[in-house]
Motif scaffolding. Structure first.
Motif, PDB file in Angstrom:
ATOM      1  N   LEU A  26      -4.121 -11.000  -0.276  1.00 46.79           N
ATOM      2  CA  LEU A  26      -3.620  -9.990   0.043  1.00 46.79           C
ATOM      3  C   LEU A  26      -3.519  -8.992  -0.907  1.00 46.79           C
ATOM      4  CD1 LEU A  26      -1.854 -11.260   3.114  1.00 46.79           C
ATOM      5  CD2 LEU A  26      -3.513 -10.026   3.462  1.00 46.79           C
ATOM      6  N   GLU A  27      -2.806  -9.479  -2.047  1.00 47.66           N
ATOM      7  CA  GLU A  27      -2.355  -8.550  -2.964  1.00 47.66           C
ATOM      8  C   GLU A  27      -3.622  -8.010  -3.944  1.00 47.66           C
ATOM      9  OE1 GLU A  27      -0.211 -11.434  -5.673  1.00 47.66           O
ATOM     10  OE2 GLU A  27       1.724 -11.246  -4.482  1.00 47.66           O
ATOM     11  N   LYS A  28      -4.532  -8.568  -3.791  1.00 49.29           N
ATOM     12  CA  LYS A  28      -5.726  -7.937  -4.291  1.00 49.29           C
ATOM     13  C   LYS A  28      -6.137  -6.763  -3.460  1.00 49.29           C
ATOM     14  CE  LYS A  28      -7.605 -11.677  -6.942  1.00 49.29           C
ATOM     15  NZ  LYS A  28      -8.775 -12.839  -7.126  1.00 49.29           N
ATOM     16  N   LEU A  29      -6.442  -7.139  -2.107  1.00 47.04           N
ATOM     17  CA  LEU A  29      -6.573  -6.232  -1.168  1.00 47.04           C
ATOM     18  C   LEU A  29      -5.760  -4.940  -1.019  1.00 47.04           C
ATOM     19  CD1 LEU A  29      -8.627  -5.148   1.263  1.00 47.04           C
ATOM     20  CD2 LEU A  29      -7.013  -6.566   2.761  1.00 47.04           C
ATOM     21  N   GLU A  30      -4.338  -5.308  -1.350  1.00 50.24           N
ATOM     22  CA  GLU A  30      -3.383  -4.179  -1.404  1.00 50.24           C
ATOM     23  C   GLU A  30      -3.721  -3.268  -2.684  1.00 50.24           C
ATOM     24  OE1 GLU A  30       1.586  -3.508  -1.379  1.00 50.24           O
ATOM     25  OE2 GLU A  30       0.664  -5.293  -1.684  1.00 50.24           O
ATOM     26  N   ALA A  31      -4.047  -4.011  -3.719  1.00 46.92           N
ATOM     27  CA  ALA A  31      -4.270  -3.091  -4.993  1.00 46.92           C
ATOM     28  C   ALA A  31      -5.617  -2.480  -4.668  1.00 46.92           C
ATOM     29  CB  ALA A  31      -4.481  -4.062  -6.314  1.00 46.92           C
ATOM     30  N   LYS A  32      -6.514  -2.848  -4.190  1.00 45.16           N
ATOM     31  CA  LYS A  32      -7.502  -2.164  -3.858  1.00 45.16           C
ATOM     32  C   LYS A  32      -7.513  -0.904  -2.992  1.00 45.16           C
ATOM     33  CE  LYS A  32     -11.273  -5.766  -4.710  1.00 45.16           C
ATOM     34  NZ  LYS A  32     -12.208  -6.498  -4.271  1.00 45.16           N
ATOM     35  N   VAL A  33      -6.578  -1.357  -1.986  1.00 46.97           N
ATOM     36  CA  VAL A  33      -6.333  -0.109  -1.220  1.00 46.97           C
ATOM     37  C   VAL A  33      -5.581   0.983  -1.806  1.00 46.97           C
ATOM     38  CG1 VAL A  33      -5.156   0.365   0.830  1.00 46.97           C
ATOM     39  CG2 VAL A  33      -6.373  -1.202   1.118  1.00 46.97           C
ATOM     40  N   GLN A  34      -4.686   0.743  -2.622  1.00 51.82           N
ATOM     41  CA  GLN A  34      -3.972   1.525  -3.279  1.00 51.82           C
ATOM     42  C   GLN A  34      -4.653   2.347  -4.194  1.00 51.82           C
ATOM     43  OE1 GLN A  34      -0.782   2.345  -2.756  1.00 51.82           O
ATOM     44  NE2 GLN A  34      -0.907   4.266  -4.178  1.00 51.82           N
ATOM     45  N   MET A  35      -5.725   1.802  -4.974  1.00 54.94           N
ATOM     46  CA  MET A  35      -6.420   2.336  -5.897  1.00 54.94           C
ATOM     47  C   MET A  35      -7.339   3.485  -4.992  1.00 54.94           C
ATOM     48  SD  MET A  35      -8.423   0.204  -9.042  1.00 54.94           S
ATOM     49  CE  MET A  35      -9.806  -0.380  -8.224  1.00 54.94           C
ATOM     50  N   ALA A  36      -7.880   3.099  -3.818  1.00 54.78           N
ATOM     51  CA  ALA A  36      -8.708   3.941  -3.133  1.00 54.78           C
ATOM     52  C   ALA A  36      -7.928   5.039  -2.690  1.00 54.78           C
ATOM     53  CB  ALA A  36      -9.002   3.052  -1.696  1.00 54.78           C
ATOM     54  N   VAL A  37      -6.496   4.750  -2.274  1.00 52.56           N
ATOM     55  CA  VAL A  37      -5.571   5.868  -1.916  1.00 52.56           C
ATOM     56  C   VAL A  37      -5.368   6.857  -3.131  1.00 52.56           C
ATOM     57  CG1 VAL A  37      -3.265   6.761  -1.274  1.00 52.56           C
ATOM     58  CG2 VAL A  37      -4.607   4.592   0.031  1.00 52.56           C
ATOM     59  N   ASP A  38      -5.208   6.340  -4.179  1.00 58.73           N
ATOM     60  CA  ASP A  38      -4.971   7.089  -5.366  1.00 58.73           C
ATOM     61  C   ASP A  38      -6.240   7.895  -5.813  1.00 58.73           C
ATOM     62  OD1 ASP A  38      -2.323   6.063  -5.655  1.00 58.73           O
ATOM     63  OD2 ASP A  38      -3.003   4.708  -7.149  1.00 58.73           O
ATOM     64  N   THR A  39      -7.383   7.241  -5.511  1.00 60.56           N
ATOM     65  CA  THR A  39      -8.633   8.021  -5.923  1.00 60.56           C
ATOM     66  C   THR A  39      -8.965   9.169  -4.996  1.00 60.56           C
ATOM     67  OG1 THR A  39      -9.752   6.045  -6.899  1.00 60.56           O
ATOM     68  CG2 THR A  39     -11.155   7.794  -5.961  1.00 60.56           C
ATOM     69  N   ILE A  40      -8.534   8.879  -3.648  1.00 62.99           N
ATOM     70  CA  ILE A  40      -8.723   9.834  -2.522  1.00 62.99           C
ATOM     71  C   ILE A  40      -7.759  11.128  -2.838  1.00 62.99           C
ATOM     72  CG2 ILE A  40      -8.229  10.416  -0.023  1.00 62.99           C
ATOM     73  CD1 ILE A  40      -9.615   7.689   0.359  1.00 62.99           C
ATOM     74  N   SER A  41      -6.588  10.690  -3.349  1.00 67.66           N
ATOM     75  CA  SER A  41      -5.396  11.874  -3.691  1.00 67.66           C
ATOM     76  C   SER A  41      -6.144  12.790  -4.706  1.00 67.66           C
ATOM     77  CB  SER A  41      -4.162  11.419  -3.747  1.00 67.66           C
ATOM     78  OG  SER A  41      -3.554  10.507  -2.954  1.00 67.66           O
ATOM     79  N   LEU A  42      -6.688  11.938  -5.929  1.00 69.09           N
ATOM     80  CA  LEU A  42      -7.055  12.659  -7.067  1.00 69.09           C
ATOM     81  C   LEU A  42      -8.318  13.612  -6.654  1.00 69.09           C
ATOM     82  CD1 LEU A  42      -7.050   9.983  -9.848  1.00 69.09           C
ATOM     83  CD2 LEU A  42      -5.675  12.166  -9.480  1.00 69.09           C
ATOM     84  N   LEU A  43      -9.077  13.118  -5.863  1.00 67.30           N
ATOM     85  CA  LEU A  43     -10.207  13.987  -5.385  1.00 67.30           C
ATOM     86  C   LEU A  43      -9.976  15.013  -4.487  1.00 67.30           C
ATOM     87  CD1 LEU A  43     -12.993  11.008  -4.345  1.00 67.30           C
ATOM     88  CD2 LEU A  43     -12.992  12.629  -6.352  1.00 67.30           C
ATOM     89  N   GLN A  44      -8.850  14.861  -3.623  1.00 70.20           N
ATOM     90  CA  GLN A  44      -8.378  16.075  -2.772  1.00 70.20           C
ATOM     91  C   GLN A  44      -7.926  17.222  -3.684  1.00 70.20           C
ATOM     92  OE1 GLN A  44      -5.907  13.895  -0.024  1.00 70.20           O
ATOM     93  NE2 GLN A  44      -7.460  13.990   1.412  1.00 70.20           N
ATOM     94  N   MET A  45      -7.053  16.714  -4.731  1.00 68.75           N
ATOM     95  CA  MET A  45      -6.533  17.780  -5.727  1.00 68.75           C
ATOM     96  C   MET A  45      -7.944  18.449  -6.163  1.00 68.75           C
ATOM     97  SD  MET A  45      -3.116  16.114  -7.255  1.00 68.75           S
ATOM     98  CE  MET A  45      -3.798  14.944  -8.283  1.00 68.75           C
ATOM     99  N   GLU A  46      -8.763  17.674  -6.694  1.00 67.51           N
ATOM    100  CA  GLU A  46      -9.796  18.167  -7.466  1.00 67.51           C
ATOM    101  C   GLU A  46     -10.774  19.229  -6.734  1.00 67.51           C
ATOM    102  OE1 GLU A  46     -14.128  16.885  -9.585  1.00 67.51           O
ATOM    103  OE2 GLU A  46     -12.416  15.588  -8.973  1.00 67.51           O
TER     104      GLU A  46
END
Length: 80
Positions: A6-26
């Motif tokens: 679950l912690e690994k999954l949470e980390a991956k989800v957070q990384m995906a959310v961060d990536t999506i946020s960066l892409l939206q800003m871009e």
């Protein structure tokens, strides 16, 4: 064991959310740049149209001057 998964999954989800946020800003930055470039392009097209009109006017003036000079040269030939 399942907590680790679950912690690994949470980390991956957070990384995906961060990536999506960066892409939206871009995307927003690129939209702004695109708008700026479209405006510059429009201004350049307008300027080009003005230059083409001026060029046409100058060509017509040039032709008129050539006609006048030919007429004067013709008169000079008649005098001789």
């Amino acid at each position: 064991m399942s907590i680790e998964i679950l912690e690994k999954l949470e980390a991956k989800v957070q990384m995906a959310v961060d990536t999506i946020s960066l892409l939206q800003m871009e995307i927003e930055e690129l939209k702004e740049k695109n708008a700026t470039l479209e405006q510059e392009s429009s201004e350049l097209r307008s300027g080009r149209g003005s230059l083409e009109e001026e060029n046409q006017r100058l060509r017509e003036d040039h032709q008129q001057w050539q006609a006048r000079i030919r007429a004067l040269l013709g008169k000079m030939d008649d005098v001789e």
